[in-house]
Design a protein around this motif. Structure first.
Motif, PDB file in Angstrom:
ATOM      1  N   ASP A 215      -1.780  -2.073   8.164  1.00 52.39           N
ATOM      2  CA  ASP A 215      -1.352  -2.043   9.561  1.00 52.39           C
ATOM      3  C   ASP A 215       0.165  -2.084   9.651  1.00 52.39           C
ATOM      4  O   ASP A 215       0.774  -1.359  10.420  1.00 52.39           O
ATOM      5  CB  ASP A 215      -1.938  -3.230  10.322  1.00 52.39           C
ATOM      6  N   ALA A 216       0.750  -2.939   8.814  1.00 58.14           N
ATOM      7  CA  ALA A 216       2.210  -3.049   8.829  1.00 58.14           C
ATOM      8  C   ALA A 216       2.823  -1.694   8.511  1.00 58.14           C
ATOM      9  O   ALA A 216       3.805  -1.278   9.119  1.00 58.14           O
ATOM     10  CB  ALA A 216       2.676  -4.089   7.819  1.00 58.14           C
ATOM     11  N   LYS A 217       2.224  -1.001   7.572  1.00 61.81           N
ATOM     12  CA  LYS A 217       2.772   0.297   7.188  1.00 61.81           C
ATOM     13  C   LYS A 217       2.658   1.287   8.349  1.00 61.81           C
ATOM     14  O   LYS A 217       3.590   2.027   8.638  1.00 61.81           O
ATOM     15  CB  LYS A 217       2.022   0.816   5.964  1.00 61.81           C
ATOM     16  N   SER A 218       1.516   1.261   9.022  1.00 61.06           N
ATOM     17  CA  SER A 218       1.359   2.216  10.117  1.00 61.06           C
ATOM     18  C   SER A 218       2.250   1.844  11.306  1.00 61.06           C
ATOM     19  O   SER A 218       2.502   2.654  12.177  1.00 61.06           O
ATOM     20  CB  SER A 218      -0.099   2.319  10.543  1.00 61.06           C
ATOM     21  N   TYR A 219       2.744   0.614  11.315  1.00 64.10           N
ATOM     22  CA  TYR A 219       3.742   0.223  12.320  1.00 64.10           C
ATOM     23  C   TYR A 219       5.155   0.425  11.778  1.00 64.10           C
ATOM     24  O   TYR A 219       6.100  -0.188  12.239  1.00 64.10           O
ATOM     25  CB  TYR A 219       3.544  -1.235  12.749  1.00 64.10           C
ATOM     26  N   HIS A 220       5.284   1.249  10.758  1.00 66.32           N
ATOM     27  CA  HIS A 220       6.595   1.675  10.237  1.00 66.32           C
ATOM     28  C   HIS A 220       7.423   0.559   9.641  1.00 66.32           C
ATOM     29  O   HIS A 220       8.640   0.530   9.785  1.00 66.32           O
ATOM     30  CB  HIS A 220       7.422   2.356  11.331  1.00 66.32           C
ATOM     31  N   ILE A 221       6.787  -0.346   8.956  1.00 66.86           N
ATOM     32  CA  ILE A 221       7.551  -1.465   8.392  1.00 66.86           C
ATOM     33  C   ILE A 221       8.652  -0.975   7.462  1.00 66.86           C
ATOM     34  O   ILE A 221       9.719  -1.569   7.384  1.00 66.86           O
ATOM     35  CB  ILE A 221       6.603  -2.470   7.670  1.00 66.86           C
ATOM     36  N   LEU A 222       8.413   0.151   6.794  1.00 70.42           N
ATOM     37  CA  LEU A 222       9.399   0.621   5.811  1.00 70.42           C
ATOM     38  C   LEU A 222      10.676   1.131   6.460  1.00 70.42           C
ATOM     39  O   LEU A 222      11.677   1.334   5.784  1.00 70.42           O
ATOM     40  CB  LEU A 222       8.786   1.713   4.924  1.00 70.42           C
TER      41      LEU A 222
ATOM     42  N   PHE B  62       9.395  -9.242   2.982  1.00 68.64           N
ATOM     43  CA  PHE B  62       8.293  -9.531   2.080  1.00 68.64           C
ATOM     44  C   PHE B  62       7.208  -8.463   2.213  1.00 68.64           C
ATOM     45  O   PHE B  62       6.698  -7.935   1.225  1.00 68.64           O
ATOM     46  CB  PHE B  62       7.724 -10.920   2.408  1.00 68.64           C
ATOM     47  N   GLY B  63       6.891  -8.115   3.473  1.00 71.72           N
ATOM     48  CA  GLY B  63       5.875  -7.100   3.720  1.00 71.72           C
ATOM     49  C   GLY B  63       6.259  -5.750   3.131  1.00 71.72           C
ATOM     50  O   GLY B  63       5.414  -5.032   2.596  1.00 71.72           O
ATOM     51  N   LYS B  64       7.543  -5.419   3.216  1.00 75.44           N
ATOM     52  CA  LYS B  64       7.995  -4.139   2.661  1.00 75.44           C
ATOM     53  C   LYS B  64       7.723  -4.079   1.165  1.00 75.44           C
ATOM     54  O   LYS B  64       7.233  -3.070   0.653  1.00 75.44           O
ATOM     55  CB  LYS B  64       9.503  -3.968   2.914  1.00 75.44           C
ATOM     56  N   LEU B  65       8.049  -5.166   0.483  1.00 79.01           N
ATOM     57  CA  LEU B  65       7.800  -5.204  -0.963  1.00 79.01           C
ATOM     58  C   LEU B  65       6.315  -4.968  -1.246  1.00 79.01           C
ATOM     59  O   LEU B  65       5.949  -4.200  -2.131  1.00 79.01           O
ATOM     60  CB  LEU B  65       8.238  -6.535  -1.554  1.00 79.01           C
ATOM     61  N   LYS B  66       5.466  -5.660  -0.459  1.00 77.90           N
ATOM     62  CA  LYS B  66       4.023  -5.536  -0.677  1.00 77.90           C
ATOM     63  C   LYS B  66       3.562  -4.108  -0.432  1.00 77.90           C
ATOM     64  O   LYS B  66       2.741  -3.563  -1.178  1.00 77.90           O
ATOM     65  CB  LYS B  66       3.273  -6.484   0.268  1.00 77.90           C
ATOM     66  N   VAL B  67       4.051  -3.505   0.640  1.00 78.27           N
ATOM     67  CA  VAL B  67       3.632  -2.138   0.970  1.00 78.27           C
ATOM     68  C   VAL B  67       4.063  -1.176  -0.134  1.00 78.27           C
ATOM     69  O   VAL B  67       3.286  -0.330  -0.580  1.00 78.27           O
ATOM     70  CB  VAL B  67       4.233  -1.705   2.330  1.00 78.27           C
ATOM     71  N   ILE B  68       5.292  -1.349  -0.609  1.00 78.59           N
ATOM     72  CA  ILE B  68       5.778  -0.457  -1.673  1.00 78.59           C
ATOM     73  C   ILE B  68       4.953  -0.660  -2.943  1.00 78.59           C
ATOM     74  O   ILE B  68       4.565   0.300  -3.614  1.00 78.59           O
ATOM     75  CB  ILE B  68       7.275  -0.713  -1.929  1.00 78.59           C
ATOM     76  N   GLU B  69       4.635  -1.917  -3.212  1.00 77.91           N
ATOM     77  CA  GLU B  69       3.800  -2.232  -4.366  1.00 77.91           C
ATOM     78  C   GLU B  69       2.450  -1.513  -4.267  1.00 77.91           C
ATOM     79  O   GLU B  69       1.997  -0.877  -5.216  1.00 77.91           O
ATOM     80  CB  GLU B  69       3.567  -3.744  -4.366  1.00 77.91           C
TER      81      GLU B  69
ATOM     82  N   GLN C 196       1.743   1.109  -2.500  1.00 79.58           N
ATOM     83  CA  GLN C 196       1.928   2.552  -2.614  1.00 79.58           C
ATOM     84  C   GLN C 196       2.007   2.973  -4.073  1.00 79.58           C
ATOM     85  O   GLN C 196       1.430   3.965  -4.482  1.00 79.58           O
ATOM     86  CB  GLN C 196       3.220   2.973  -1.906  1.00 79.58           C
ATOM     87  N   LYS C 197       2.736   2.165  -4.857  1.00 83.51           N
ATOM     88  CA  LYS C 197       2.883   2.488  -6.277  1.00 83.51           C
ATOM     89  C   LYS C 197       1.526   2.461  -6.961  1.00 83.51           C
ATOM     90  O   LYS C 197       1.192   3.344  -7.742  1.00 83.51           O
ATOM     91  CB  LYS C 197       3.828   1.487  -6.939  1.00 83.51           C
ATOM     92  N   LYS C 198       0.768   1.412  -6.620  1.00 86.48           N
ATOM     93  CA  LYS C 198      -0.545   1.280  -7.263  1.00 86.48           C
ATOM     94  C   LYS C 198      -1.430   2.475  -6.929  1.00 86.48           C
ATOM     95  O   LYS C 198      -2.139   3.002  -7.760  1.00 86.48           O
ATOM     96  CB  LYS C 198      -1.226  -0.015  -6.783  1.00 86.48           C
ATOM     97  N   ALA C 199      -1.334   2.888  -5.669  1.00 86.57           N
ATOM     98  CA  ALA C 199      -2.161   4.020  -5.249  1.00 86.57           C
ATOM     99  C   ALA C 199      -1.679   5.315  -5.901  1.00 86.57           C
ATOM    100  O   ALA C 199      -2.326   6.353  -5.816  1.00 86.57           O
ATOM    101  CB  ALA C 199      -2.128   4.153  -3.738  1.00 86.57           C
ATOM    102  N   GLY C 200      -0.528   5.246  -6.532  1.00 84.33           N
ATOM    103  CA  GLY C 200       0.016   6.426  -7.218  1.00 84.33           C
ATOM    104  C   GLY C 200       0.770   7.267  -6.248  1.00 84.33           C
ATOM    105  O   GLY C 200       0.586   8.430  -6.095  1.00 84.33           O
TER     106      GLY C 200
END
Ligand code: SF4
Ligand code: SF4
Lengths: 443, 345
Positions: free
Chosen positions: A399-406, A430-437, A439-443
């Protein structure tokens, strides 16, 4: 055209600049022992090229760039390399650092000299000199400068913007630089524009520095340069790249994009001056102006400090901190980092050292969000910080990502205004780090 | 120097605001209207206010203790709820009613959901709605709620004296004039005329009605201060009142379009109090720019529909309560456009 030269959102924290802005830049004595971390920029750390026992002169490379997005670091005093070991770093953690003991000879690398032919050098050579000088953005972001002046071939840059906004409270280093050495700044801008082949040069200064606007304008006229100096409304974060481009050029950097996507490059005024030094003198970045200020400092000053000088010595040069000091911030109070030790050294991105009283050092306890919407109103990026904070608290990172946290630029305006004292930007980071993490995992 | 340095995340400076500061400031801004109410209705109005406040505070304190939650009753929100509730009842209600209303508003409207910040609906309005639903007769007695200096309508033929009541019943008569005696129709006509002639009186407070509703002028004074402090925004009140004005103008006259009396619609009843003080309640209104606009318009439309076609003369409370329920949805679908962003697909 009466477009208001600003951006939407933003806050007006008290400025606290009245004392510092009147103080001429003084030179802080070179440190007895310089601590030079190999990582002072965004990107790969530099690799040490000296060994224990080596003798170095000012300007010698002590660690070479560790890749393209990296920058070398140099000796900032002459003397002996005492150790190469991990030491406290202002960004937290311990970082490999070259420790040099001062022989007090103040001997410079003989290659650092004025090059009369500097203006005739090729662009490639100019970029090479910037890169060799280890320049990194001096406003605090510390992105390697040679990378910024060498955009990919498909990005045409037509405008170079110098950032003299200095919108953070307390900081006065850029202000003083513009007053005292406008020529170095403008010559730096000229060189950056030549390298990029840009036609338009803009200089943005907040209108709480009318003297700097005046001096810069006069210098532009005197040198017969086609640059435009613009006085901008005082509003934080006026000096953020995207907000500055919007204010000066009315172009909007697309979400997720970079200034070069709209043909702009933004440089801090301090970096411009350093570019001039690097190209005209082959002088590496060995010193910088640091604003030392805050209610817990005896005598606020603007100091020219060698990189690698421990904070304790810098503070000493200002009469030291008062008894009441409870917090030392590197950078401005809105985005700066609280330091846990005075042993950490000044690095390329140290724009200021702000000493706060102990009584001002603690955030009041957090209460519940009352949906006052103040955070939404001030967010310069058009985000809903309240929602982002709640998503992060509940670990709803999608949800955070779809609310443009990045897209958050971490300016801290939301946390500044929140009446419930919720540190939204902290949650968002903190949320940005998690979202990026993720994303990386998802490839 | 071996003192420990405080390490905390940025920003290191804070605006001097806090939830209690906001709540107490809003409460303070209601004081002029409160003084006005005591002037218009006498000292009983003051008792009702005090009972509302004390009951709200005690309820919150006791429930927080019972649920073993941190007691945050000093944050001022309960005081504000109690005061707003008392502003929403007639000066003639029995003295136990504000107590019960405040209790219900705080207990069911707020504490059940976890306290301040989690309540989906405005607790004061919920308390009022509860009173109105449970004791409709007692809640709608206004015959002696006649302000100092007389009402503008000066009408006693109707059962109650609030302008909106007069307005509604007169309309009723005029719209079906064939079913009433000529005398009645004439009276109704006169009553409406009198109402419309005395908008100025309405503005200053010479109307019967709930305690806090009467003087638009005093309410606006407080609201202007809050806007200056940025504790309330302009969007919700503007679009709320604007919508009511436009609709009343178009559909407000009994037998024709574009003939409604706009000023009457604005200054009678609880619109000003509702639009500036209750629809703008931070917790229960949307946070986004467009969300607040739609919220205001929604309140306006529902208020007008209830006033014109519904069973009650006044629709401010119900419309705000209904819109409270959709506020989270509005927030969800009106995310602001992010800087440099394209509209979301
Ligand atoms: S969400 Fe990010 S960009 Fe927006 S105000 Fe907060 S820190 Fe600044
Ligand atoms: S500023 Fe704080 S209290 Fe207000 S909406 Fe944002 S998070 Fe909630």
């Amino acid at each position: 055209m009466l477009r208001k030269k600003t951006f939407t959102g933003g806050v007006h924290p008290p400025e606290f600049k009245s004392e510092g802005e009147k103080k001429k830049v003084e030179t802080c004595p070179a440190p007895k022992t310089a601590i030079i971390p190999v990582s002072q920029h965004i990107g790969a750390p530099a690799q040490p090229v000296v060994e224990r026992g080596d003798t170095v002169k000012i300007g010698d490379v002590v660690a070479k760039a560790g890749g393209f997005v990296s920058a070398p670091v140099h000796a900032t005093i002459s003397g002996k390399v005492k150790k190469i070991e991990k030491r406290p770093h202002p960004l937290g953690q311990n970082v490999l650092s070259v420790i040099i003991e001062n022989d007090q000879a103040d001997e410079w690398n003989p290659d650092i000299q004025f090059d009369e032919q500097y203006e005739k050098q090729s662009t490639a050579e100019m970029i090479q000199r910037i890169s060799a000088a280890g320049l990194a953005g001096m406003g605090g972001a510390t992105f390697p400068t040679h990378v910024k002046v060498k955009p990919p071939d498909n990005k045409k840059i037509d405008t170079v913007i110098l950032n003299g906004a200095e919108c953070e409270p307390f900081l006065t280093a850029d202000h003083r630089l513009m007053l005292e050495e406008p020529e170095r700044v403008l010559k730096g801008l000229q060189l950056i524009m030549r390298i990029l082949g840009a036609q338009t040069g803009l200089i943005g200064i907040e209108n709480n520095k009318p003297d700097a606007v005046r001096v810069m304008k006069a210098k532009v006229n005197e040198l017969g340069l086609p640059y435009k100096v613009t006085s901008l409304p005082v509003k934080y974060p006026q000096g953020a790249e995207k907000q500055l481009i919007k204010a000066l050029k009315n172009r909007k950097v697309p979400a997720g994009g970079l200034p070069m996507d709209v043909g702009c490059v933004v440089q801090n005024v301090g970096t411009a001056a350093a570019v001039y030094d690097a190209i005209a003198y082959k002088k590496p970045l060995i010193e910088r102006i640091v604003s030392v200020a805050g209610p817990a400092i005896k005598e606020p000053k603007n100091l020219l400090v060698r990189i690698g000088t421990p904070f304790a010595e810098v503070l000493e040069c200002c009469g030291g901190p008062t008894e009441e000091m409870g917090k030392l911030i590197m950078g401005g109070p809105m985005m700066g980092l609280a330091q846990y030790t005075l042993d950490a050294p000044v690095i390329k991105g140290t724009s200021g050292l702000i000493a706060m009283k102990e009584t001002q050092s603690f955030r009041p306890p957090e209460t519940v969000c009352i949906s006052c919407a103040h955070c939404v109103d001030v967010c310069p990026m058009g985000l809903v910080p309240k929602a982002l904070g709640q998503f992060v608290k509940h670990e709803r990172y999608n949800d955070a990502k779809s609310y443009h946290i990045l897209d958050c630029i971490e300016c801290g305006s939301c946390s500044y205004v929140c009446p419930a004292h919720i540190n939204l930007v902290h949650l968002v980071k903190f949320g940005k780090l998690k979202v990026i993490e993720q994303q990386k995992k998802a490839g | 120097m071996d003192k420990k340095l405080v390490v905390s995340s940025s920003p290191h400076i804070l605006i001097k605001e806090s939830t209690p500061k906001i709540m107490y400031t809003v409460t303070a801004s209601l004081i002029p209207a409160g003084i006005g109410a005591v002037y218009f209705f006498g000292i009983r109005a003051l008792w009702i206010m005090l009972i509302g406040i004390v009951s709200a505070v005690i309820t919150e304190f006791v429930i927080a203790k019972m649920l073993k939650k941190p007691v945050t009753v000093t944050d001022g929100s309960a005081v504000l709820t109690g005061l707003l509730l008392s502003y929403n009842v007639s000066v003639q209600v029995p003295l136990w009613m504000p107590a019960v209303g405040a209790f219900f508003g705080i207990a069911v409207g707020k504490m059940v959901f976890g306290g301040l910040g989690y309540n989906p609906m405005n607790p004061a309005l919920l308390g009022r709605a509860f009173l109105l639903a449970s004791w409709p007769a007692k809640m709608t007695v206004f015959d002696k709620a006649v302000p100092q200096g007389g009402t503008v309508s000066g009408i006693d033929m109707m059962t109650s004296a609030t302008p909106l009541n007069v307005y509604k019943s007169s309309h009723e008569i005029l719209a079906n004039s064939s079913q009433y005696s000529i005398e009645k129709v004439q009276q109704a006509n006169e009553a409406l005329g009198k109402l419309y002639d005395s908008i100025e009186g309405l503005f200053w407070g010479k109307i019967g009605g709930c305690i806090g509703e009467t003087s638009a002028a005093l309410l606006l004074l407080g609201a202007a201060f809050l806007m200056y402090k940025r504790y309330i925004g302009w969007k919700i009140p503007f679009f709320y009142i604007g919508t009511v004005a436009v609709l009343s103008w178009i559909f407000g006259a009994p037998d024709s379009y574009f003939g409604g009396n706009v000023l009457f619609a604005l200054f009678s009843g609880g619109l000003i109090l509702g639009a500036f003080y209750m629809a703008t309640d931070m917790v229960t209104s949307p946070v986004t720019f467009r969300g607040r606009i739609y919220f205001g318009i929604g309140c306006g439309v529902i208020t007008f529909i209830i006033r014109r076609y519904g069973g009650y003369p006044e629709g401010v409370s119900y419309s705000i309560l209904l819109m409270n329920l959709v506020a989270p949805l509005l927030d969800r679908y009106t995310q602001p456009k992010i800087f440099g962003g394209r509209k979301k697909k």
